[in-house]
Design an enzyme around this catalytic site. Sequence first.
Site, PDB file in Angstrom:
ATOM      1  N   GLN A  92       0.765  -1.252  -0.108  1.00  0.00           N
ATOM      2  CA  GLN A  92      -0.153   0.046  -0.048  1.00  0.00           C
ATOM      3  C   GLN A  92       0.785   1.296  -0.032  1.00  0.00           C
ATOM      4  O   GLN A  92       1.034   1.918   1.036  1.00  0.00           O
ATOM      5  CB  GLN A  92      -0.971  -0.190   1.180  1.00  0.00           C
ATOM      6  N   HIS A 124       8.938  -3.439  -1.793  1.00  0.00           N
ATOM      7  CA  HIS A 124       8.030  -3.578  -2.908  1.00  0.00           C
ATOM      8  C   HIS A 124       8.333  -2.515  -3.996  1.00  0.00           C
ATOM      9  O   HIS A 124       7.965  -2.809  -5.164  1.00  0.00           O
ATOM     10  CB  HIS A 124       6.567  -3.531  -2.430  1.00  0.00           C
ATOM     11  N   LYS A 185       0.471  -8.225 -16.015  1.00  0.00           N
ATOM     12  CA  LYS A 185      -0.211  -8.686 -15.114  1.00  0.00           C
ATOM     13  C   LYS A 185      -1.694  -7.413 -14.962  1.00  0.00           C
ATOM     14  O   LYS A 185      -0.952  -6.321 -14.820  1.00  0.00           O
ATOM     15  CB  LYS A 185       0.398  -9.188 -13.890  1.00  0.00           C
TER      16      LYS A 185
HETATM   17  C1  R5P Z   1       2.583  -7.417  -6.384  1.00  0.00           C
HETATM   18  O1  R5P Z   1       2.455  -6.539  -7.286  1.00  0.00           O
HETATM   19  C2  R5P Z   1       3.540  -8.391  -6.011  1.00  0.00           C
HETATM   20  O2  R5P Z   1       4.773  -8.019  -6.607  1.00  0.00           O
HETATM   21  C3  R5P Z   1       3.212  -9.669  -6.006  1.00  0.00           C
HETATM   22  O3  R5P Z   1       3.310  -9.973  -7.334  1.00  0.00           O
HETATM   23  C4  R5P Z   1       2.136 -10.165  -5.484  1.00  0.00           C
HETATM   24  O4  R5P Z   1       2.034  -9.493  -3.945  1.00  0.00           O
HETATM   25  C5  R5P Z   1       1.895 -11.673  -5.254  1.00  0.00           C
HETATM   26  O5  R5P Z   1       0.667 -11.740  -4.572  1.00  0.00           O
HETATM   27  P1  R5P Z   1      -0.224 -13.024  -4.839  1.00  0.00           P
HETATM   28  O6  R5P Z   1       0.686 -14.234  -4.541  1.00  0.00           O
HETATM   29  O7  R5P Z   1      -1.432 -13.028  -3.968  1.00  0.00           O
HETATM   30  O8  R5P Z   1      -0.804 -13.242  -6.322  1.00  0.00           O
END
Ligand code: R5P
Length: 291
Positions: A92, A124, A185
């Site tokens: 966040q 992140h 994505k």
């Molecule tokens: C998001 O942008 C992060 O880089 C990860 O791709 C994300 O947190 C992965 O989350 P999940 O395993 O719930 O898809």
Amino acid sequence: MKIVAGSASSHVARYLAGSLGAQLSGVQVRRFPDDECYVRILENLDGQDVVLVQTTYPDRNLVEALLLQDAIHEFKIKKLITVIPYMAYARQDKKFNEGEPISARAMAKTIALRSDGIVLVDVHDEKITEHFSVPTVNVSAMPQIGEYLVKSAHVNLVVSPDDGAMHLARTVAEVVGCDWSWLEKKRIDGNTVEISPKHVGARDKEIAIVDDIIATGGTIITATRQLKMQGAKKVIAACTHGLFTAGALPKLRGAVDYILSADTIENETTIVSAGPEIAKGVQKLLTTLRK
Ligand code: R5P
């Protein structure tokens, strides 16, 4: 120099003690009957540079880190470097809707209050370092993940599931000595993502998908489906922070050929250590702070 290990990060702390030639301090951490945290540093830290190591996930570990910082400052220390192997709330990092906090900023400001320097690992978004009011370095576990893949797997393509993680794929591919690419994505909600059918040359390839975090596993599972549809022979999932929310690991094991993570969150897939890069980060900060 003394290393103080929070209870979530003993593996990294032990590595740092060995690598930096520092002593691990005795620490007592327990819970009161109401689950409040109690900490006590069991030796004198006067005159020392101190490195506190604690992942701030889940919330109870953040509270423990704040209490340990306070306990450390009860001594007449030189400098305190706080190492946060996994910084929670970093996703966040902006307001998605009016009325929300910028949680990453709130955490950064709180943690920096009692630190002279901060080391993060694959935070992140690199821009989060700017929210800390003290010198902050962000290191990556990806070189270690790359070295592990060179030794233990045959990988000839590295892919990130989105453009936000392409720098991670590039780093791993440079160590492995192979090509890299990324998928596109779109997050629909907390549990659902869509990966566009972008062609990454996956046919007959042994692929490592790399990401900073695996949480629900939705991103990696959807990306793997896409790569297998394109003809991938094998898919290994590798991340720095293995959060693996409830049910994620069995689902992931059904989708990919192998899963590995670093020790920023210690779990059953942890196989590489972010320690070597963290040690370099601590040394870099100490040099800056001593100038
Ligand atoms: C998001 O942008 C992060 O880089 C990860 O791709 C994300 O947190 C992965 O989350 P999940 O395993 O719930 O898809």
